[in-house]
Design a protein around this motif. Structure first.
Motif, short mmCIF file in Angstrom:
data_model
loop_
_atom_site.label_atom_id
_atom_site.label_comp_id
_atom_site.label_asym_id
_atom_site.label_seq_id
_atom_site.Cartn_x
_atom_site.Cartn_y
_atom_site.Cartn_z
N PRO A 46 -11.96 20.07 -11.96
CA PRO A 46 -13.41 20.93 -11.17
C PRO A 46 -14.20 20.08 -11.42
CG PRO A 46 -12.73 22.80 -13.13
CD PRO A 46 -12.05 21.71 -13.52
N SER A 47 -14.23 19.11 -12.71
CA SER A 47 -15.55 17.72 -12.70
C SER A 47 -14.67 16.76 -11.48
CB SER A 47 -14.87 16.95 -13.89
OG SER A 47 -13.79 16.87 -13.73
N MET A 48 -13.82 16.82 -11.34
CA MET A 48 -13.57 15.45 -10.30
C MET A 48 -13.36 16.34 -8.85
SD MET A 48 -12.13 13.20 -12.23
CE MET A 48 -10.87 12.44 -10.84
N ILE A 49 -13.34 17.26 -8.68
CA ILE A 49 -13.13 18.39 -7.19
C ILE A 49 -15.12 18.12 -7.38
CG2 ILE A 49 -14.06 20.24 -5.96
CD1 ILE A 49 -11.82 21.05 -8.19
N GLN A 50 -15.58 17.95 -7.87
CA GLN A 50 -17.40 17.50 -7.90
C GLN A 50 -17.73 16.05 -7.26
OE1 GLN A 50 -20.04 20.04 -8.16
NE2 GLN A 50 -21.26 18.52 -7.34
N ALA A 51 -17.20 15.38 -8.49
CA ALA A 51 -17.64 13.73 -8.16
C ALA A 51 -16.76 13.41 -6.73
CB ALA A 51 -16.58 13.23 -9.12
N ASP A 65 1.14 -0.88 -0.73
CA ASP A 65 0.13 -0.03 -0.07
C ASP A 65 0.85 1.19 0.06
OD1 ASP A 65 -2.74 -1.03 -0.37
OD2 ASP A 65 -2.99 -1.53 1.66
N ASN A 66 2.46 1.58 0.01
CA ASN A 66 2.73 2.33 -0.18
C ASN A 66 3.14 3.07 -1.78
OD1 ASN A 66 3.23 2.64 2.92
ND2 ASN A 66 5.21 0.71 2.74
N ILE A 67 2.40 2.94 -2.47
CA ILE A 67 1.93 3.55 -3.85
C ILE A 67 0.84 4.47 -3.61
CG2 ILE A 67 2.87 1.66 -4.66
CD1 ILE A 67 0.19 1.16 -5.43
N SER A 68 1.33 5.36 -4.39
CA SER A 68 0.37 6.12 -4.90
C SER A 68 0.34 7.13 -6.11
CB SER A 68 0.80 7.85 -4.09
OG SER A 68 2.26 8.10 -4.08
N CYS A 69 -0.57 7.76 -6.69
CA CYS A 69 -1.30 7.84 -8.26
C CYS A 69 -1.76 9.25 -8.11
CB CYS A 69 -1.81 6.80 -8.85
SG CYS A 69 -1.96 7.14 -10.41
N ILE A 70 -1.30 10.88 -9.20
CA ILE A 70 -2.49 11.63 -9.44
C ILE A 70 -2.24 11.42 -11.52
CG2 ILE A 70 -1.76 14.15 -9.63
CD1 ILE A 70 -0.01 14.05 -6.92
N HIS A 71 -3.18 10.97 -11.61
CA HIS A 71 -2.97 10.92 -12.79
C HIS A 71 -4.04 12.96 -13.16
CE1 HIS A 71 -3.73 6.87 -13.17
NE2 HIS A 71 -5.12 6.46 -12.13
N PRO A 72 -3.52 12.77 -14.69
CA PRO A 72 -3.93 14.24 -15.26
C PRO A 72 -5.46 14.56 -14.73
CG PRO A 72 -3.03 13.01 -16.78
CD PRO A 72 -3.05 12.43 -15.61
N GLY A 73 -5.19 16.36 -13.79
CA GLY A 73 -6.92 16.92 -13.33
C GLY A 73 -7.32 15.64 -12.11
N TRP A 74 -6.95 14.39 -11.60
CA TRP A 74 -7.45 13.89 -10.73
C TRP A 74 -7.05 14.16 -9.02
CZ3 TRP A 74 -8.54 8.24 -11.23
CH2 TRP A 74 -9.43 7.87 -12.48
N PRO A 75 -7.95 13.82 -7.89
CA PRO A 75 -6.70 13.95 -7.02
C PRO A 75 -5.69 13.26 -6.59
CG PRO A 75 -9.41 13.19 -6.63
CD PRO A 75 -9.03 13.18 -7.68
N VAL A 76 -5.04 13.25 -5.46
CA VAL A 76 -4.42 11.85 -5.19
C VAL A 76 -4.89 10.96 -4.50
CG1 VAL A 76 -2.83 11.37 -3.24
CG2 VAL A 76 -3.20 13.64 -3.99
N ILE A 77 -4.65 9.86 -5.13
CA ILE A 77 -4.52 8.33 -4.53
C ILE A 77 -3.96 7.53 -4.36
CG2 ILE A 77 -5.45 6.14 -5.60
CD1 ILE A 77 -6.43 7.64 -8.13
N PRO A 86 -8.28 23.27 -5.91
CA PRO A 86 -7.01 22.69 -4.89
C PRO A 86 -6.14 21.97 -5.59
CG PRO A 86 -9.22 22.19 -5.77
CD PRO A 86 -8.44 23.82 -5.61
N LEU A 87 -4.46 21.61 -5.57
CA LEU A 87 -4.54 21.46 -6.50
C LEU A 87 -3.70 19.78 -6.04
CD1 LEU A 87 -3.38 24.17 -7.48
CD2 LEU A 87 -1.57 23.18 -9.00
N ALA A 88 -3.54 18.35 -6.22
CA ALA A 88 -3.09 17.73 -6.19
C ALA A 88 -1.44 17.67 -6.26
CB ALA A 88 -3.21 15.97 -7.15
N ALA A 89 -0.18 17.46 -5.00
CA ALA A 89 0.75 17.26 -5.07
C ALA A 89 1.56 16.50 -4.61
CB ALA A 89 1.71 18.54 -4.49
N SER A 90 3.05 16.47 -5.04
CA SER A 90 3.53 15.18 -4.60
C SER A 90 5.65 15.69 -4.13
CB SER A 90 3.66 13.86 -5.24
OG SER A 90 4.13 14.31 -6.42
N ASN A 91 5.92 15.61 -2.64
CA ASN A 91 7.14 16.17 -2.48
C ASN A 91 7.91 14.61 -2.07
OD1 ASN A 91 6.60 19.24 -2.93
ND2 ASN A 91 5.51 18.69 -0.75
#
Lengths: 138, 138
Positions: free
Chosen positions: B120-125, A34-46, B94-99
Motif C-alpha cells: 500500500p505504501s508504494m501505491i500511495q507513493a 532498456d529491455n530489462i525489468s524488475c519487481i522488488h518485493p512490494g514494489w510496482p513494475v520497473i 493491484p499486483l505486479a506480475a511477469s509472464n
C-alpha cells in the motif's frame, strides 16, 4: 562450463555483488539496454535500464540495506535464455525469487528480477508436508 | 504479426483462459515440458509441469477463485524468448506480475509466471508522483 553452471554462477555473482555493496559489479550483470525489468518485493513494475539500475543504486546506498542470501538455486536454461528460481532469505524472512537471464556475447546477463514474500501460512503448510524446505514445491 | 504483438496475444489468452475457467486452454499455453516454474502470490517456488499445471487446476477449481484482470501489459522480446510485465487487479488489489515465454514451434509458450502484491505504501507513493498508474515506473 555447462549453461546451467554458467547461469548459476551469474546468479551467485548477483547476490555476492549485493551483499558486498558492489554497485558497479551489480550493474554490469544486467543487460546493457532498456529491455530489462524488475519487481522488488512490494514494489510496482520497473522497466528500462535507468529505472532498474537506479533502483539498485538506491537500495545499495540505503543505510537500512538488508542482508540477502540465496538458497536452493535451481536453473532452467533453453538456448540463449534461462532463469534461476531460488529462495531469498532477507534477514530471517523467506522470499520466492526468480532471476531471468539472456546470453549476450557469451555471458549471461540479467533481464528480469522478481522477489515475492512467502505468506506465513504457506511456510507452515510446507513444513507440515515435510518437504524439507519452505520455498520449493516440485 | 510482430513478436511483441504475438507475445501480448499469448499473454492476453492466459488471462482470458483464467477468467473463463478454461483449464485445457490455460494448460496448453504453457511449454509442454518440465522446464517451467511459477510463483503465485504468497506461494513458494513451484517447478515442473505436474506441479505448475496442477496448481492452476486447483486454483481454477477453487470455489473462491478470484477475478483477475491484466492491465498495462508491456512486452520485452529478444529472439526466441521474451516476457510481459503487467499489473494484475485481483478483485481491487493491484499486483505486479511477469509472464515469461519461449518460442516453441512458432508459438509463444509460458515458462514462468510470477505475481507479487504491491505494498500500500508504494501505491500511495506512485499516486503522489502523479505517474498515472500505481503499477509502473519507467
Amino acid at each position: 562450463m555447462t549453461d546451467k553452471r554458467a547461469i548459476l554462477a551469474a546468479n551467485q555473482a548477483f547476490y555476492v555483488a549485493f551483499s558486498t555493496g558492489d554497485f558497479a559489479k551489480l550493474a554490469g550483470l544486467w543487460a546493457d539496454d532498456d529491455n530489462i525489468s524488475c519487481i522488488h518485493p512490494g514494489w510496482p513494475v520497473i522497466v528500462g535500464r535507468a529505472a532498474v539500475i537506479g533502483s539498485w543504486r538506491d537500495i545499495l546506498q540505503s543505510p537500512g540495506r538488508p542482508q540477502i542470501t540465496c538458497h536452493e538455486p535451481y536453473a532452467i536454461v533453453t538456448g540463449d535464455s534461462g532463469h534461476v528460481v531460488c529462495i531469498e532469505l532477507v534477514e530471517a524472512a523467506p522470499l520466492a525469487a526468480s532471476n531471468h537471464f539472456r546470453l549476450v556475447d557469451g555471458g549471461w546477463r540479467l533481464v528480469h528480477h522478481q522477489s515475492s514474500p512467502i505468506a506465513p501460512s504457506m511456510i507452515q503448510a510446507a513444513g507440515n508436508e515435510e518437504q524439507g524446505t519452505p520455498g520449493r514445491v516440485h
